[in-house]
Design an enzyme around this catalytic site. Sequence first.
Site, PDB file in Angstrom:
ATOM      1  N   ASP A   1       0.845  -1.181   0.000  1.00 13.99           N
ATOM      2  CA  ASP A   1       0.000   0.000   0.000  1.00 13.99           C
ATOM      3  C   ASP A   1       0.893   1.248   0.000  1.00 13.99           C
ATOM      4  O   ASP A   1       1.728   1.386  -0.877  1.00 13.99           O
ATOM      5  CB  ASP A   1      -0.964  -0.044   1.196  1.00 13.99           C
TER       6      ASP A   1
ATOM      7  N   HIS B   1      -6.856  -6.647  -0.909  1.00 14.55           N
ATOM      8  CA  HIS B   1      -5.817  -5.625  -0.842  1.00 14.55           C
ATOM      9  C   HIS B   1      -4.854  -5.895   0.307  1.00 14.55           C
ATOM     10  O   HIS B   1      -3.660  -5.625   0.199  1.00 14.55           O
ATOM     11  CB  HIS B   1      -6.470  -4.252  -0.663  1.00 14.55           C
TER      12      HIS B   1
ATOM     13  N   TYR C   1      -1.574  11.539   1.615  1.00 17.09           N
ATOM     14  CA  TYR C   1      -2.319  11.735   0.370  1.00 17.09           C
ATOM     15  C   TYR C   1      -2.306  13.206  -0.046  1.00 17.09           C
ATOM     16  O   TYR C   1      -2.179  13.529  -1.236  1.00 17.09           O
ATOM     17  CB  TYR C   1      -3.762  11.263   0.552  1.00 17.09           C
TER      18      TYR C   1
END
Length: 308
Positions: free
Chosen positions: A106, A273, A214
Site C-alpha cells: 500500500d 488488498h 495523500y
Amino acid sequence: MSTPITTRFVDVGALRFEVVEARPEGPPKGLALCLHGFPEHARAWRHQLPVLAAAGYLAWAPNLRGYGGTSTPPRVADYAIEKLLGDVDGLIDAAGVGPVVLLGHDWGAVISWYYAMHGGRPLDKLVIMNVPHPVPMTRELKVNPLQRKKSWYAAFFQLPTLPEWFLTRRGGEAVKRMFAEGTVRKGAVAPEEVAVFVSNVLRPGGARAMIHYYRALARGGARRMAARGMPLITVPTLMLWGEQDVALAKSTTYGTEDQVATLTLRYLPNASHWVQQDDPETVNTMMAAFLADAPVPHAEGAEGDRDP
C-alpha cells in the site's frame, strides 16, 4: 522455537522511529526493511517478519512517520515524498546491515517504487504488494472509469477536516470495517490486531498524519517525482497482487514489465488488498522463494502471472 518479535526505537534525523524487529539466529546476511500501508501499523508484517529472519535477514518493520510510536509531525509538508524517501535512507543507515531488500505494501509500496527509482541507497531486491507502479497507475486513472471510481477516497482525502472525522468517528468504525470485513478470509485480521490499527488512528494527530500522506502527494509530490523521471528499475522485483482489491483494479498492474527490467509478477485470486495478512501462507512461500533465488510458485487459479 518461534522467532521472537521485539520493538526498538531508532533516531533518524529529528524523528524517532518505532521499529518492530525479528533477528536471525546468526549474523544477518542483509536487511529486510518492510514498509506498511494506510491505515495500518508495523504489525501488518507480523506474519512475514519471522520468515524473513529465518531466511537470515535482520527484519525491520518501522512504523512510518505519523504512525504508532513514531514521531508525528503536524504539517502536510512533513509528509512530502522526498522526506519519506529520506526516512528510508536513514533507517537503512541506522540498521548498518546490507545488502538491502525493500518490501512495501500500500503506501509503503508507493514509497518503495519511488525509492527503487530515486532512493539514496542501493537495493538488492524489491518486493511490492498491492500498489501499482506510478506509470501504469497514472495511465489507468486517465483511461479507466472504473479505476477513477475506485480511487474516490484519494480525492475525498484532499478535503480539510472531514476525512479525519470520517476515520475517527464512532471509535474508528471505518477502520474496524476495513479489516474486519475487507478480507477474503474471514477473521484474517484478528480482533486484537484490528484494535491496534484502530488505536493507531485514534491517537492524537494519528488520523491527520495518515491523511497528510495523500495531501502531500497530490499537492505536488507526484508532479515533482514525475519531473525527475521514471527510470527503468533494474533491481530484481517481485510483485504480489491480491486480485480482490476494492481500491485498485488488476489492470493497474498491466505494463509493469515495461518499467521493471527483471519482474516476477504473481496474482493471488483469493486475496484482498490486505494480501500479506489475508493469505500469509501463500505470500510467505512466494516471498521466501524469491529471496532464495528459487522459482516462485503460482497461486491456484491465477492467470496473467509473469516471470522474468
